[in-house]
Design an enzyme around this catalytic site. Structure first.
Site, PDB file in Angstrom:
ATOM      1  N   GLU A   1     -20.728 -12.321  88.101  1.00  0.00           N
ATOM      2  CA  GLU A   1     -20.584 -12.303  89.290  1.00  0.00           C
ATOM      3  C   GLU A   1     -19.049 -11.218  89.349  1.00  0.00           C
ATOM      4  O   GLU A   1     -18.846 -10.755  88.527  1.00  0.00           O
ATOM      5  CB  GLU A   1     -19.061 -13.458  89.835  1.00  0.00           C
ATOM      6  CG  GLU A   1     -19.255 -14.983  90.151  1.00  0.00           C
ATOM      7  CD  GLU A   1     -18.554 -16.044  90.291  1.00  0.00           C
ATOM      8  OE1 GLU A   1     -16.755 -15.736  90.019  1.00  0.00           O
ATOM      9  OE2 GLU A   1     -19.000 -17.247  89.660  1.00  0.00           O
TER      10      GLU A   1
ATOM     11  N   GLU B   1     -16.689 -20.796  84.369  1.00  0.00           N
ATOM     12  CA  GLU B   1     -15.771 -21.157  84.271  1.00  0.00           C
ATOM     13  C   GLU B   1     -15.048 -21.458  83.969  1.00  0.00           C
ATOM     14  O   GLU B   1     -14.096 -22.179  84.225  1.00  0.00           O
ATOM     15  CB  GLU B   1     -14.981 -19.620  85.045  1.00  0.00           C
ATOM     16  CG  GLU B   1     -15.512 -18.952  85.862  1.00  0.00           C
ATOM     17  CD  GLU B   1     -14.967 -18.190  86.884  1.00  0.00           C
ATOM     18  OE1 GLU B   1     -13.805 -18.282  87.410  1.00  0.00           O
ATOM     19  OE2 GLU B   1     -15.599 -16.798  86.928  1.00  0.00           O
TER      20      GLU B   1
END
Ligand code: FCB
Length: 488
Positions: free
Chosen positions: A393, A170
């Site tokens: 995720e 991320e």
């Protein structure tokens, strides 16, 4: 147990199921075996930045309990485990390699190998060594080079024993939360810094790819991006939502897939753009073997000033304001007043995130909206030439409690079931999704939210370090057991 239509790819053992964690969130033992300080140690020690000033000093004590945790992972019948390696454990400030750090991951990976569990390792899940932040962190292009040296050490050492290497987790969060909004370490709130950090992070990713390929020829190499698709609240907000997607989604994926930043955002923030050197975009768009997709929720966007600014955004801006007012380490060439002015501009920006009323939310306040995952996957598939995709995720924060030894996390297992169904649909529509990792294996240190938010499928009692399978975990275990036995 979780259930999918009979013909679903999810029922086929070739589709990988796994659980995910990250080093700073679970390991603890921040002071042992010559680990260096990370920016999260510093950030946690700064008053006002993390809920109740919690920190990762002990976390889930995974550094010591890793063997029992590997048994726990194996007991879930999963195929793979996504972990992250802590840079501050591997490279010392003088640039030398810390063998004790490598030894820890060696022990952990060996334990996983014994259980036949495939390892996906993220090299950077936000714990930058503080000694690099002291030289500018991700605002310094040198950090990208340091990252490549670190990636070289790890991939030479572990080679193909790590099946999947993830360069960055991320970069949106590292760059924007860390350097643009100031709500994650290192806590800088500045537009230009946010975009510069992003560019250097993406460079680090691109520069590391060929090294990883050379050192681990049989492994797959890629990056993990987070996606929160933006939806317009009404017809007049369609353009606003599109712009928000450009700023928060395409700003990260387009350079990787196509070697370009979205023009709309580039023009809008022209005063804050970093210098892009001749080869940079070619480096950033180095081919990847897989794309990791992290998905939790969607965001509602409105045009201009209608509606109420979302609490999350307000919280971000307020924290950033406090940070600017209280700290001395803001960029030297700018006054605090100028920085505050920039924040105000952000508040006045031409779109706003708003909170819908009467929708289901998880404990952290994120809306539950599984259809956005389907739309995201099909959109990305339509817009880009995607490599194989792994959902790296996905999960929900629930205010869990152990009652008579049982954690009935109904909202979470419903969340998993419904999101997995969307993945099944996406695959049917042609998206090449090859695997799924639940966030998270166990409750852990949830960054600025400290230990308040529980994302685990396993409950952690932080006093005793006892682990208890929640119902959501038991459903994974049962489903994967049935799948293994060919019963589906
Ligand atoms: C993601 C992070 C992960 C975890 C989840 C809830 O943004 O990658 O570490 O905190 O959110």
């Amino acid at each position: 147990m979780y259930k999918f239509p009979k013909d679903s790819k999810l029922n086929n053992p070739e589709f990988i199921f796994g659980v995910a964690t990250a080093s700073y969130q679970i390991e603890g033992s921040t002071n042992v075996d010559d680990r260096c300080e990370s920016i999260w140690d510093t950030f946690c020690a700064t008053p006002g930045m993390v809920y109740k000033q919690h920190n990762g000093d002990v976390a889930c004590n995974h550094y010591n309990l890793y063997e029992q945790d590997v048994d726990l992972i194996a007991s879930l019948n999963v195929d793979a485990y996504r972990l992250s390696i802590a840079w501050p454990r591997i490279i010392k400030e003088d640039g030398s390699v810390n063998q004790k750090g490598l030894d820890f991951y060696d022990r952990l990976i060996s334990a996983l190998e014994k259980k036949n569990i495939t390892v996906m390792a993220t090299l950077y899940h936000w714990d930058l060594p503080q000694y690099l932040e002291d030289k500018g962190g991700w605002l310094n292009r040198e950090t990208s080079i340091k990252f490549v040296e670190y990636a070289d050490v790890v991939s030479k050492y572990f080679g193909d024993r790590i099946g999947f290497y993830v360069t960055l987790n991320e970069p949106w969060c590292s760059a924007f939360h860390g350097y643009r909004y100031g709500i994650h370490a290192p806590g800088i709130a500045d537009e230009a810094s946010g975009f510069l950090a992003c560019h250097n992070l993406l460079l680090a990713h691109g520069m590391a790819m060929p090294i990883l390929r050379k050192n681990a020829k049989k492994s797959k190499h890629g990056i993990v991006l987070n996606f929160t698709p933006n939806y317009p609240v009404d017809e007049s907000s369609i353009e606003a939502a599109k712009f928000a997607d450009d700023e928060h989604t395409h700003w990260f994926i387009k350079p990787i897939m196509e070697g370009k930043y979205p023009e709309s955002v580039y023009q809008q923030f022209i005063d804050y753009m970093p210098t892009i050197e001749v080869n940079d975009m070619a480096i950033i768009s180095e081919k990847i073997d897989f794309l990791g997709v992290n998905f939790y929720s969607r965001s509602m966007v409105t045009n201009g000033r209608q509606g109420k600014v979302s609490d999350t955004i307000l919280k971000k801006l307020e924290r950033a304001e406090i940070r600017i007012l209280e700290s001395d380490d803001v960029l030297e060439d700018e006054t605090k007043a100028e920085q505050l002015q920039k924040l105000m501009n952000q508040k006045e920006s031409h779109y706003l995130s708003v909170d819908l009323q009467d929708v289901e939310r998880t404990h952290i306040g994120w809306e539950v909206y599984p259809k956005a995952l389907l739309r995201l996957l099909t959109d990305l598939h339509r817009i880009y030439k995607l490599p194989p995709v792994y959902i790296t995720e996905n999960g929900a924060a629930v205010d869990d409690h152990v009652v008579d030894g049982v954690v009935d996390d109904e909202q979470r297992y419903r969340y998993y079931q419904n999101h997995l169904l969307m993945i099944h649909e996406a695959i049917k529509m042609g998206v090449d999704v090859r695997g799924y990792f639940a966030w998270s294996l166990m409750d852990n240190f949830e960054w600025a939210e400290g230990y308040k938010m529980r994302f685990g499928i396993v409950y952690v009692d932080y006093e005793t370090q006892e682990r208890t399978l929640k119902k959501s975990a038991i459903k994974f275990k049962e489903f994967l057991n049935a799948r293994k036995k060919g019963l589906l």
